[in-house]
Design a protein around this motif. Structure first.
Motif, PDB file in Angstrom:
ATOM      1  N   LEU A  28       0.830  -1.194   0.000  1.00 53.38           N
ATOM      2  CA  LEU A  28       0.000   0.000   0.000  1.00 53.38           C
ATOM      3  C   LEU A  28       0.867   1.247   0.000  1.00 53.38           C
ATOM      4  O   LEU A  28       2.069   1.187   0.284  1.00 53.38           O
ATOM      5  N   GLN A  29       0.248   2.359  -0.380  1.00 48.99           N
ATOM      6  CA  GLN A  29       0.969   3.619  -0.434  1.00 48.99           C
ATOM      7  C   GLN A  29       1.064   4.218   0.965  1.00 48.99           C
ATOM      8  O   GLN A  29       0.073   4.307   1.688  1.00 48.99           O
ATOM      9  N   LEU A  30       2.270   4.634   1.334  1.00 49.11           N
ATOM     10  CA  LEU A  30       2.485   5.256   2.634  1.00 49.11           C
ATOM     11  C   LEU A  30       2.867   6.719   2.442  1.00 49.11           C
ATOM     12  O   LEU A  30       3.635   7.049   1.529  1.00 49.11           O
ATOM     13  N   ARG A  31       2.340   7.558   3.316  1.00 52.36           N
ATOM     14  CA  ARG A  31       2.670   8.980   3.278  1.00 52.36           C
ATOM     15  C   ARG A  31       3.064   9.463   4.666  1.00 52.36           C
ATOM     16  O   ARG A  31       2.732   8.834   5.667  1.00 52.36           O
ATOM     17  N   ASN A  32       3.717  10.587   4.699  1.00 48.72           N
ATOM     18  CA  ASN A  32       4.197  11.144   5.956  1.00 48.72           C
ATOM     19  C   ASN A  32       3.026  11.467   6.880  1.00 48.72           C
ATOM     20  O   ASN A  32       2.081  12.148   6.497  1.00 48.72           O
ATOM     21  N   ALA A  33       3.107  10.960   8.120  1.00 45.03           N
ATOM     22  CA  ALA A  33       2.056  11.223   9.101  1.00 45.03           C
ATOM     23  C   ALA A  33       2.552  12.134  10.213  1.00 45.03           C
ATOM     24  O   ALA A  33       1.816  12.417  11.161  1.00 45.03           O
ATOM     25  N   GLY A  34       3.812  12.576  10.107  1.00 49.32           N
ATOM     26  CA  GLY A  34       4.378  13.432  11.146  1.00 49.32           C
ATOM     27  C   GLY A  34       4.993  12.612  12.262  1.00 49.32           C
ATOM     28  O   GLY A  34       4.623  11.451  12.491  1.00 49.32           O
ATOM     29  N   GLY A  35       5.947  13.215  12.965  1.00 50.37           N
ATOM     30  CA  GLY A  35       6.576  12.531  14.088  1.00 50.37           C
ATOM     31  C   GLY A  35       7.380  11.311  13.691  1.00 50.37           C
ATOM     32  O   GLY A  35       7.587  10.405  14.507  1.00 50.37           O
ATOM     33  N   GLY A  36       7.803  11.266  12.435  1.00 50.82           N
ATOM     34  CA  GLY A  36       8.584  10.121  11.971  1.00 50.82           C
ATOM     35  C   GLY A  36       7.742   8.936  11.575  1.00 50.82           C
ATOM     36  O   GLY A  36       8.267   7.892  11.167  1.00 50.82           O
ATOM     37  N   ASN A  37       6.421   9.047  11.670  1.00 48.99           N
ATOM     38  CA  ASN A  37       5.527   7.952  11.307  1.00 48.99           C
ATOM     39  C   ASN A  37       5.005   8.106   9.886  1.00 48.99           C
ATOM     40  O   ASN A  37       5.057   9.188   9.289  1.00 48.99           O
ATOM     41  N   LEU A  38       4.455   7.005   9.358  1.00 48.86           N
ATOM     42  CA  LEU A  38       3.868   6.984   8.019  1.00 48.86           C
ATOM     43  C   LEU A  38       2.429   6.493   8.139  1.00 48.86           C
ATOM     44  O   LEU A  38       2.084   5.792   9.097  1.00 48.86           O
ATOM     45  N   LYS A  39       1.580   6.864   7.160  1.00 48.16           N
ATOM     46  CA  LYS A  39       0.186   6.432   7.206  1.00 48.16           C
ATOM     47  C   LYS A  39      -0.284   5.973   5.836  1.00 48.16           C
ATOM     48  O   LYS A  39       0.285   6.332   4.799  1.00 48.16           O
ATOM     49  N   GLY A  40      -1.338   5.164   5.847  1.00 54.62           N
ATOM     50  CA  GLY A  40      -1.923   4.672   4.602  1.00 54.62           C
ATOM     51  C   GLY A  40      -3.288   4.066   4.871  1.00 54.62           C
ATOM     52  O   GLY A  40      -3.741   4.010   6.025  1.00 54.62           O
ATOM     53  N   LEU A  41      -3.962   3.599   3.804  1.00 57.91           N
ATOM     54  CA  LEU A  41      -5.256   2.933   3.964  1.00 57.91           C
ATOM     55  C   LEU A  41      -5.022   1.513   4.465  1.00 57.91           C
ATOM     56  O   LEU A  41      -4.236   0.762   3.889  1.00 57.91           O
ATOM     57  N   CYS A  42      -5.701   1.134   5.507  1.00 58.97           N
ATOM     58  CA  CYS A  42      -5.495  -0.175   6.119  1.00 58.97           C
ATOM     59  C   CYS A  42      -5.829  -1.297   5.142  1.00 58.97           C
ATOM     60  O   CYS A  42      -6.908  -1.301   4.537  1.00 58.97           O
ATOM     61  N   PRO A  43      -4.923  -2.279   4.984  1.00 58.05           N
ATOM     62  CA  PRO A  43      -5.206  -3.397   4.080  1.00 58.05           C
ATOM     63  C   PRO A  43      -6.081  -4.470   4.723  1.00 58.05           C
ATOM     64  O   PRO A  43      -6.478  -5.417   4.058  1.00 58.05           O
ATOM     65  N   PHE A  44      -6.397  -4.319   6.009  1.00 56.09           N
ATOM     66  CA  PHE A  44      -7.141  -5.349   6.718  1.00 56.09           C
ATOM     67  C   PHE A  44      -8.619  -5.016   6.910  1.00 56.09           C
ATOM     68  O   PHE A  44      -9.384  -5.840   7.386  1.00 56.09           O
ATOM     69  N   HIS A  45      -9.021  -3.789   6.574  1.00 57.74           N
ATOM     70  CA  HIS A  45     -10.442  -3.455   6.583  1.00 57.74           C
ATOM     71  C   HIS A  45     -10.656  -2.270   5.637  1.00 57.74           C
ATOM     72  O   HIS A  45      -9.719  -1.545   5.319  1.00 57.74           O
ATOM     73  N   ASP A  46     -11.883  -2.129   5.162  1.00 55.61           N
ATOM     74  CA  ASP A  46     -12.194  -1.055   4.224  1.00 55.61           C
ATOM     75  C   ASP A  46     -12.313   0.265   4.977  1.00 55.61           C
ATOM     76  O   ASP A  46     -13.011   0.357   5.990  1.00 55.61           O
ATOM     77  N   GLU A  47     -11.639   1.298   4.477  1.00 54.52           N
ATOM     78  CA  GLU A  47     -11.747   2.619   5.075  1.00 54.52           C
ATOM     79  C   GLU A  47     -11.501   3.671   4.009  1.00 54.52           C
ATOM     80  O   GLU A  47     -10.842   3.411   3.007  1.00 54.52           O
ATOM     81  N   LYS A  48     -12.048   4.844   4.245  1.00 57.83           N
ATOM     82  CA  LYS A  48     -11.931   5.935   3.280  1.00 57.83           C
ATOM     83  C   LYS A  48     -10.770   6.870   3.609  1.00 57.83           C
ATOM     84  O   LYS A  48     -10.162   7.453   2.723  1.00 57.83           O
ATOM     85  N   SER A  49     -10.485   7.058   4.900  1.00 52.49           N
ATOM     86  CA  SER A  49      -9.365   7.918   5.285  1.00 52.49           C
ATOM     87  C   SER A  49      -8.356   7.069   6.048  1.00 52.49           C
ATOM     88  O   SER A  49      -8.735   6.160   6.796  1.00 52.49           O
ATOM     89  N   PRO A  50      -7.062   7.329   5.856  1.00 51.81           N
ATOM     90  CA  PRO A  50      -6.031   6.456   6.424  1.00 51.81           C
ATOM     91  C   PRO A  50      -5.958   6.496   7.945  1.00 51.81           C
ATOM     92  O   PRO A  50      -5.778   7.552   8.548  1.00 51.81           O
ATOM     93  N   SER A  51      -6.131   5.329   8.561  1.00 47.75           N
ATOM     94  CA  SER A  51      -5.974   5.210  10.015  1.00 47.75           C
ATOM     95  C   SER A  51      -4.881   4.189  10.347  1.00 47.75           C
ATOM     96  O   SER A  51      -4.664   3.866  11.510  1.00 47.75           O
ATOM     97  N   PHE A  52      -4.212   3.689   9.302  1.00 48.00           N
ATOM     98  CA  PHE A  52      -3.161   2.685   9.444  1.00 48.00           C
ATOM     99  C   PHE A  52      -1.812   3.405   9.523  1.00 48.00           C
ATOM    100  O   PHE A  52      -1.453   4.155   8.616  1.00 48.00           O
TER     101      PHE A  52
END
Length: 636
Positions: A28-52
């Motif tokens: 999956l695509q990962l983007r900068n989430a701040g604080g050195g973390n990355l975020k993306g769309l969870c591959p384990f459940h359907d979601e519209k905004s990234p919480s992964f």
């Protein structure tokens, strides 16, 4: 895993050697989430905004939506359905780490997990097929590729190979590599023969199919010889590692550019993917012998991350099968936040044929978004009807309007509804817009359950449906005026005998009633749900209409019309039809006069396109008026 346990230090070495963000970004695509973390769309459940979220420094991931979390090993175990040992072995192979096994006497080559063994068998088979493409027997395969514009370098880039025509060349080769007959059958590379396993693929050009992580999980095989009685394309059967609804050919090569550009191009075949990539369209992928569906969308959504600029472009053949494919794709269109388009090459050529005929630039131009997928899908529906007739336009709207109503974005829905009115040649765009909005509201209110409300026949009406005034206004009614008499009679029928005028009446515009008081009653009936609501019984229906009246004046007129005697000696469908036709014909004649006035104003020196459009509208109206005069209620 049966047998020895992997040394704990080696497990730690694998965990440290393989960065979690590198592994996760393969899926999956990962983007900068701040604080050195990355975020993306969870591959384990359907979601519209990234919480992964992924923390590279900690080597951990966590989804704040579904609460899945863990380290690199836990991620691979869950996403690829592997055991702990299988996962460690797979990651160790990528990192170049040799694992040690405890409890003695364990030979990992013979006791590795099932998935790892099947992947290794496919990898060995892919290499075998690549080597066979250089053989004398494979000349027919090399010729096939050359005729489609693919040289040796192209074949190598896509690992295209050749399966020998004998019975068990691959089977014997893989046995020599230590694979058991059971593993070969389970993998789908071999199949049962009279005297044991034989090769499934024989005498064919071979494309390896890889998963998002880059592992070979299956093959697509193209027939080359006339004496081959099998299908044109033969794919790996369903196996523990190959599910055709969950794989996309070329995804391993395209995933980085799909994530980078937020664009994916969906083509139909292996050679189309090759042609696109070689032409510079490196986001091209294809399904493997099945329709594009929900599981494919999940793969793409994770890479596109559903941002507002994401685009998915489908390239289907212009033939009937291609159109069906496009309509199937449209069924799932709303699962994307991405904008979806369809591209059809001139003369119905696929990307491979287009590149051969017109070069790389033609392929690049083909996939520049041209036609929104919804527009193409609607045109396919509308094209099945005779739009020269009111009945044809009405039937086309009946089928198309619910599709437009499924568009989630309200402003987009409104825009598409206006376009639909144009496709159908319905001058009353606002009626179509309101009809679509009504269907959308119904779907939301009912949660998609139950039958849709009866669809009115708006295709028969070229009139504008402006809102009526809230109460009677203007000069006093002259009931000797035949126009007002007919309008009043039709409203009485709609209130007292709704079954006789339905469903035609509900398609009549408010402005088809020239007397403001009658226009107000017409609007009130519409606000109450239409005359079709009264087919089952008039008592509750009349209560709803009266309740929908905007004020006491209109409510009193509704009551008056509901009790006043009908003038016809016999109140039946024929009489009702006469009133319907009379009101409609006068409205059409008024519109004809308006259009003729517009033509006069434009004159001979007006804008040619505008002039042609107005002339066409006049012709359609005149034909409709003639049909009403000749055929009566049958033309409604």
């Amino acid at each position: 895993m049966a047998g020895g346990r992997i040394n704990d230090d080696d497990v730690k070495a694998v965990r440290d050697a393989v960065p979690i963000d590198a592994v996760v970004s393969e899926y999956l695509q990962l983007r900068n989430a701040g604080g050195g973390n990355l975020k993306g769309l969870c591959p384990f459940h359907d979601e519209k905004s990234p919480s992964f979220q992924v923390s590279p420094s900690k080597g951990l991931f966590h989804c704040f939506g579904c609460q899945e979390g863990g380290d690199t090993i836990a991620f691979v175990m869950k996403i690829d359905h592997l055991s702990f040992s299988e996962t460690v072995e797979r990651l160790a192979a990528k990192a170049g780490i040799t694992l040690r096994y405890e409890e003695g006497g364990y030979t990992p080559g013979h006791q590795r997990g099932e998935r790892i063994r099947l992947i290794e068998a496919h990898q060995a088979a892919a290499q075998f097929y690549v080597e066979q493409l250089d053989s004398a027997e494979a000349e027919i395969g090399r010729k096939f590729l050359a005729e489609r514009g693919f040289d040796q370098a192209a074949a190598q880039h896509f690992s295209v190979g050749y399966s020998p025509a004998g019975w068990d060349h691959l089977t014997r080769y893989l046995r020599g590599k230590g694979f058991s007959d059971k593993e070969l059958i389970l993998s789908g590379l071999s199949q049962d023969g009279r005297r044991g396993p034989i090769d499934r693929f024989r005498g064919r050009l071979m494309w390896p199919i890889r998963d998002v992580g880059g592992d070979v999980v299956g093959f697509g095989a193209r027939k080359l010889r006339d004496d081959d009685n099998g299908p044109k394309y033969l794919n790996t059967p369903e196996t523990p590692i190959y599910k055709k609804s969950q794989v996309l050919y070329g995804i391993d090569l395209a995933k980085k550019d799909i994530a980078k550009s937020s664009r994916a191009v969906v083509v139909e075949g292996y050679t189309d993917v090759m042609a696109c990539h070689l032409a510079g369209v490196t986001t091209a992928i294809a399904t493997c012998g099945t329709a594009f569906g929900g599981d494919h969308i999940k793969i793409l959504r994770r890479l596109l991350m559903d941002n507002g600029s994401a685009r998915v472009i489908f390239t289907f053949d212009g033939d009937a099968a291609g159109q069906k494919a496009a309509l199937r794709a449209f069924e799932d269109d709303q699962k994307f936040a991405a904008e979806t388009y369809i591209a059809i090459a001139p003369d119905g050529m696929d990307p491979c044929e287009l590149r051969l005929a017109k070069g790389d630039e033609a392929v690049q131009e083909l996939v520049e978004p041209r036609t929104p997928l919804f527009e193409f899908a609607l045109r396919q529906i509308v094209g099945r009807y005779d739009l020269e007739t009111p009945a044809g336009r009405a039937a086309a709207l009946d089928e198309a309007a619910p599709i437009v109503a499924r568009i989630k974005n309200v402003s987009s829905q409104h825009e598409v509804a206006v376009q639909l009115a144009g496709m159908l040649g319905i001058l009353d765009t606002q009626f179509v817009v309101r009809r679509v909005a009504q269907l959308a509201r119904w779907a939301r209110d009912r949660g998609g359950r139950g039958p849709a409300p009866a669809t009115p026949r708006p295709g028969t009406s070229p009139q504008a449906h402006a809102h009526a005034p809230s109460g009677p206004a203007g000069p006093a009614l002259n009931l000797r005026n035949p126009v007002h008499q007919t309008e009043r009679e039709l409203l009485k029928l709609a209130l007292q005998y709704p079954a006789l005028v339905s469903p035609a009446f509900d398609a009549y515009g408010v402005d088809e009633f020239t007397a403001p008081p009658y226009a107000a009653v017409r609007q009130t009936i519409a606000d109450a749900g239409g005359a079709e609501q009264g087919i089952e019984g008039t008592t509750d229906y009349l209560t709803r209409v009266r309740d929908a009246a905007p004020n006491d004046t209109v409510r009193a007129l509704v009551t008056e019309l509901a009790v006043e005697a009908i003038h016809g000696r016999v109140v039946d469908e024929t009489y009702a039809g006469m009133q319907l036709v009379a009101v409609r014909l006068r409205a059409v004649d008024r519109r004809i006069r308006d259009v003729q006035g517009t033509l006069t104003r434009l004159g001979a020196h007006g804008d040619p396109e505008r002039l042609a459009a107005v002339q066409n509208e006049l012709w359609v109206l005149q034909q409709y008026a003639q049909s009403l005069r000749n055929r009566g209620a049958d033309a409604l």
